[in-house]
Design a protein around this motif. Structure first.
Motif, mmCIF file in Angstrom:
data_model
loop_
_atom_site.group_PDB
_atom_site.id
_atom_site.type_symbol
_atom_site.label_atom_id
_atom_site.label_comp_id
_atom_site.label_asym_id
_atom_site.label_seq_id
_atom_site.Cartn_x
_atom_site.Cartn_y
_atom_site.Cartn_z
ATOM 1 N N ASN A 232 42.276 35.623 41.493
ATOM 2 C CA ASN A 232 42.233 37.083 41.357
ATOM 3 C C ASN A 232 41.683 37.514 40.004
ATOM 4 O O ASN A 232 40.863 38.432 39.924
ATOM 5 C CB ASN A 232 43.632 37.675 41.551
ATOM 6 C CG ASN A 232 43.922 37.955 43.020
ATOM 7 O OD1 ASN A 232 43.175 38.671 43.665
ATOM 8 N ND2 ASN A 232 44.974 37.365 43.537
ATOM 9 N N ASN A 236 38.056 39.343 39.564
ATOM 10 C CA ASN A 236 37.984 40.660 38.912
ATOM 11 C C ASN A 236 37.005 40.637 37.739
ATOM 12 O O ASN A 236 36.158 41.525 37.603
ATOM 13 C CB ASN A 236 39.351 41.074 38.366
ATOM 14 C CG ASN A 236 40.259 41.652 39.435
ATOM 15 O OD1 ASN A 236 39.826 41.932 40.545
ATOM 16 N ND2 ASN A 236 41.520 41.817 39.088
ATOM 17 N N ARG A 239 33.568 40.536 39.048
ATOM 18 C CA ARG A 239 33.232 41.756 39.787
ATOM 19 C C ARG A 239 33.012 42.946 38.861
ATOM 20 O O ARG A 239 32.114 43.745 39.068
ATOM 21 C CB ARG A 239 34.368 42.076 40.763
ATOM 22 C CG ARG A 239 34.100 43.263 41.641
ATOM 23 C CD ARG A 239 35.315 43.618 42.474
ATOM 24 N NE ARG A 239 35.578 42.662 43.534
ATOM 25 C CZ ARG A 239 36.720 42.664 44.260
ATOM 26 N NH1 ARG A 239 37.663 43.536 44.014
ATOM 27 N NH2 ARG A 239 36.891 41.780 45.206
ATOM 28 N N GLY A 297 45.037 42.855 44.308
ATOM 29 C CA GLY A 297 44.929 41.612 43.558
ATOM 30 C C GLY A 297 45.868 41.521 42.369
ATOM 31 O O GLY A 297 46.628 40.547 42.232
HETATM 32 MG MG LIG Z 1 40.925 42.214 42.245
#
Ligand SMILES: [Mg+2]
Ligand SMILES: Nc1ncnc2c1ncn2[C@@H]1O[C@H](COP(=O)(O)OP(=O)(O)OP(=O)(O)O)[C@@H](O)[C@H]1O
Length: 333
Positions: A232, A236, A239, A297
């Motif tokens: 996670n 992140n 992303r 998440g």
């Molecule tokens: Mg996330």
């Protein structure tokens, strides 16, 4: 002595107990009741003591009907709380009031219903898109292959979204219901393995990507759960970083394993920072929709880390990036 004993017993209860005389004057209040209303003084009217018209009305109903009466009441003084109030008429025209604080139950019930509402909303949005796209394809008889492919591609995207959501929900509910099964795990190996899994994704985006992992940091862990934490945080970081670099660091410091995921991405504003660990919270809902996030998440991360007796912190500045730090105790609890 018996009176003294009874008073001690009443004071040891968590339920607030008040006795009123026939004029609704409070003649006795146990410790819980005094704390509930922030008052040490009895010999005042019930209304003055509790500042609750509802409670006063309930007492009156009990007295008139000569029957025990019960109601859930929201108190506002000295602070907001929910109580179940039971009023029972007793000898010499007195009234006994018992107040059980159920604020925490009410809060949990609200969390639960918000959660269901959020899940329903998250399900409805992609389902509505899938239906609309399917209808478009069905209605147009001579649709060009290209256009059809475009719609199909979007349908696949929405299905992926639903799959990610159901995976996240499952992980969250497992993390909450199962106690984590801890064994001595070489966190260095796990971090390297998961770190390498995310390398291609970072490099595809043209990001710098580096791992700085101290050898043989062994921690009592539920391996599957810690994989979720790493996955996670790394996903992140990648992303939410349009350019720059992402790094993963692991070291052992004074009996604590310190994992750090650092990025040079968009960052998080001071207002959003305290909320990002909440379920379904996303800073930018529209943008997050494009990139496929559901906002679960980090709530999963925090839950798992806390279940391991650890902590997760974040430092961030808009435009310059974020650092998430997970601290896990190395000693067996
Ligand atoms: Mg996330
Ligand atoms: N490294 C980061 N940089 C900037 N913002 C972040 C970062 N990590 C999380 N956020 C913000 O916090 C929000 C919550 O993160 P979280 O991981 O819980 O959800 P998500 O990534 O949107 O969805 P998913 O459930 O797929 O992980 C994100 O939507 C994003 O706005």
């Amino acid at each position: 002595d018996r009176v003294r004993l009874l008073e001690d017993i009443l004071d040891s209860l968590d339920v607030g107990a008040l006795v009123c005389d026939e004029n609704y004057k409070v003649i006795s209040a146990n410790r819980a009741a005094r704390e509930m209303f922030g008052s040490e003084e009895t010999e005042r009217s019930l209304l003055e003591f509790t500042m609750s018209n509802e409670l006063r009305a309930l007492a009156e109903r009990a007295r008139v009907s000569r029957e025990a009466t019960e109601e859930k009441i929201e108190l506002s003084h000295p602070r907001s709380r929910h109580v179940i109030a039971r009023v029972r008429p007793c000898a010499s025209d007195r009234l006994l009031l018992a107040l059980a604080d159920v604020s925490e139950l009410v809060r949990l019930e609200r969390v639960r219903s918000d959660f269901v509402a959020n899940v329903s909303h998250e399900l409805r949005t992609p389902l509505a898109s899938i239906k609309a796209l399917a209808e478009t394809i069905a209605e147009e008889e001579n649709m060009e292959r290209d256009e059809m492919n475009h719609h199909l591609h979007r349908i696949t995207g929405e299905v992926d979204r639903l799959t990610a959501l159901s995976n996240d929900l499952l992980t969250l509910s497992e993390a909450e219901s199962k106690p984590s099964r801890k064994a001595q795990v070489n966190l260095s190996q796990v971090a390297r393995e998961i770190g390498e899994q995310y390398r291609p994704q970072a490099e595809r985006k043209g990001l710098g990507y580096s791992l700085h992992i101290e050898d043989d940091v062994v921690v009592p862990l539920d391996r599957d759960q810690i994989v979720q934490v790493l996955a996670n945080l790394l996903s992140n970081a990648i992303r939410y970083t349009p350019e720059g670099a992402v790094s993963l660091t692991l070291s052992a410091q004074n009996g604590t394993a310190v994992l750090q995921v650092k990025d040079t991405g968009i960052g998080i504003s001071r207002e959003d920072l305290p909320r990002i660990f909440e379920r379904f919270y996303r800073v930018d809902k529209a943008r997050s929709r494009e990139t496929g996030g559901t906002g679960l998440g980090l709530s999963i991360v925090r839950h798992i880390v806390n279940a391991h007796g650890g902590e997760v912190d974040v430092e961030s500045a808009v435009g310059s990036g974020s650092t998430f730090t997970v601290r896990l105790p190395i000693e067996r609890a």
